[in-house]
Scaffold this motif. Structure first.
Motif, short mmCIF file in Angstrom:
data_model
loop_
_atom_site.label_atom_id
_atom_site.label_comp_id
_atom_site.label_asym_id
_atom_site.label_seq_id
_atom_site.Cartn_x
_atom_site.Cartn_y
_atom_site.Cartn_z
N ASP A 126 47.96 25.79 -18.27
CA ASP A 126 48.25 26.48 -19.53
C ASP A 126 48.97 27.82 -19.33
OD1 ASP A 126 46.99 24.41 -20.82
OD2 ASP A 126 45.09 25.45 -21.06
N ALA A 127 49.19 28.21 -18.08
CA ALA A 127 49.86 29.49 -17.83
C ALA A 127 51.28 29.47 -18.38
CB ALA A 127 49.89 29.77 -16.33
N PRO A 128 51.80 30.64 -18.77
CA PRO A 128 53.17 30.70 -19.32
C PRO A 128 54.19 30.02 -18.41
CG PRO A 128 52.07 32.81 -19.59
CD PRO A 128 51.15 31.97 -18.76
N ALA A 129 55.14 29.34 -19.02
CA ALA A 129 56.12 28.57 -18.27
C ALA A 129 56.96 29.44 -17.34
CB ALA A 129 57.03 27.80 -19.23
N GLY A 130 57.12 30.73 -17.69
CA GLY A 130 57.95 31.61 -16.89
C GLY A 130 57.34 32.02 -15.56
N LEU A 131 56.06 31.76 -15.38
CA LEU A 131 55.40 32.13 -14.13
C LEU A 131 55.69 31.10 -13.05
CD1 LEU A 131 51.85 33.31 -15.29
CD2 LEU A 131 53.90 34.69 -14.86
N ALA A 177 57.41 21.22 -15.38
CA ALA A 177 58.51 22.18 -15.36
C ALA A 177 59.78 21.59 -14.78
CB ALA A 177 58.09 23.42 -14.55
N GLU A 207 52.34 32.59 -9.05
CA GLU A 207 51.91 33.56 -10.06
C GLU A 207 50.89 32.94 -11.00
OE1 GLU A 207 56.01 36.23 -10.41
OE2 GLU A 207 55.77 34.38 -11.59
N ALA A 208 51.12 31.70 -11.40
CA ALA A 208 50.18 31.02 -12.29
C ALA A 208 48.82 30.87 -11.62
CB ALA A 208 50.72 29.65 -12.68
N GLU A 246 47.05 34.36 -11.38
CA GLU A 246 46.44 34.79 -12.63
C GLU A 246 45.19 33.97 -12.96
OE1 GLU A 246 47.46 37.56 -14.34
OE2 GLU A 246 48.54 37.69 -12.44
N ARG A 278 51.79 20.78 -12.94
CA ARG A 278 52.56 21.87 -13.52
C ARG A 278 54.03 21.78 -13.09
NH1 ARG A 278 51.95 26.93 -15.79
NH2 ARG A 278 53.64 28.38 -15.28
#
Length: 225
Positions: free
Chosen positions: A86-91, A154, A95-96, A99, A150
């Motif tokens: 569910d982490a932002p797609a830009g990460l 992406a 990074e995901a 976090e 993920r």
């Protein structure tokens, strides 16, 4: 109908929180008793009494006595998987994962004593240690699959080692990159905890954690002389 739905959701949420709290109380009681007396001398009755529940309630959460010693938070892997997905797609994947792990470890300093006792209990009992290692490996494999999922979402499924092919094949084999990232991230958490434990007066745990992940993100450059 909307009011009923909201009420049902609230009741369901409260019920789940109570179940998690009961399981956590049983696990903590089991670990503390085992650290004091040795796991082989701790009974289900003693664990249940220390947690303030019945033996019947104990077996609502665990199939055997030993299950209470193996994993402190059985839901952590599920939460971590959802957080990665569910982490932002830009990460980036790293990074995901950083976090997601930081959120799980937000209260690491408060839980450190229990985690330390848990490690001592496992290392004092070969069969519990073997089960603990198995649980850790399974959790790492699940994390690798979340990373692979993920990447596929992406558009990263075509990169080398990411587990290309049919859906079933990808689920069975996350690929080199997801497996490596999951393994390295777990090693980074362990290193962060070990370093912080030895230098608690110098920095907060999450500061050490973020420093370690910054080194990973930078490609582990050699420190300047």
């Amino acid at each position: 109908m909307q009011l009923m739905s909201e009420k049902s959701a609230a009741v369901g949420g409260l019920r789940e929180r109570k179940k998690r709290a009961t399981r956590a109380a049983l696990t903590e009681a089991a670990v503390r008793l085992a650290a004091e007396h040795g796991a082989e001398k701790v009974t289900v009755e003693a664990i249940s009494s220390a947690a303030g529940v019945s033996v019947r309630t104990f077996f609502n959460y665990f199939d055997t006595r030993d299950d209470a010693f193996v994993v402190i938070d059985v839901d952590a892997g599920v939460r971590l998987r959802h957080a990665v997905l569910d982490a932002p797609a830009g990460l980036s994947p790293l990074e995901a994962l950083r976090e997601a792990m930081a959120a799980e470890l937000a209260e690491a300093e408060q839980h450190h004593e229990l985690w330390r006792l848990h490690a001592e209990v496992l290392h004092a009992s070969p069969h519990l240690l073997a089960r603990g290692v198995g649980a850790h490996m399974a959790a790492e494999a699940d994390l690798a699959e979340a990373i692979a999922e993920r990447l596929r979402g992406a558009g990263g499924g075509d990169r080398p080692g990411s587990g290309t092919g049919g859906g079933e094949e990808r689920r069975a084999a996350p690929g080199l990159y997801p497996r490596l990232l999951a393994s390295v991230a777990n090693a980074a958490v362990r290193t962060s905890m070990d370093h912080w434990s030895a230098h608690q007066e110098d920095a907060a745990f999450l500061d050490v954690f973020h420093e370690v992940f910054a080194l990973l993100a930078a490609g582990l450059p050699a420190p300047s002389a």
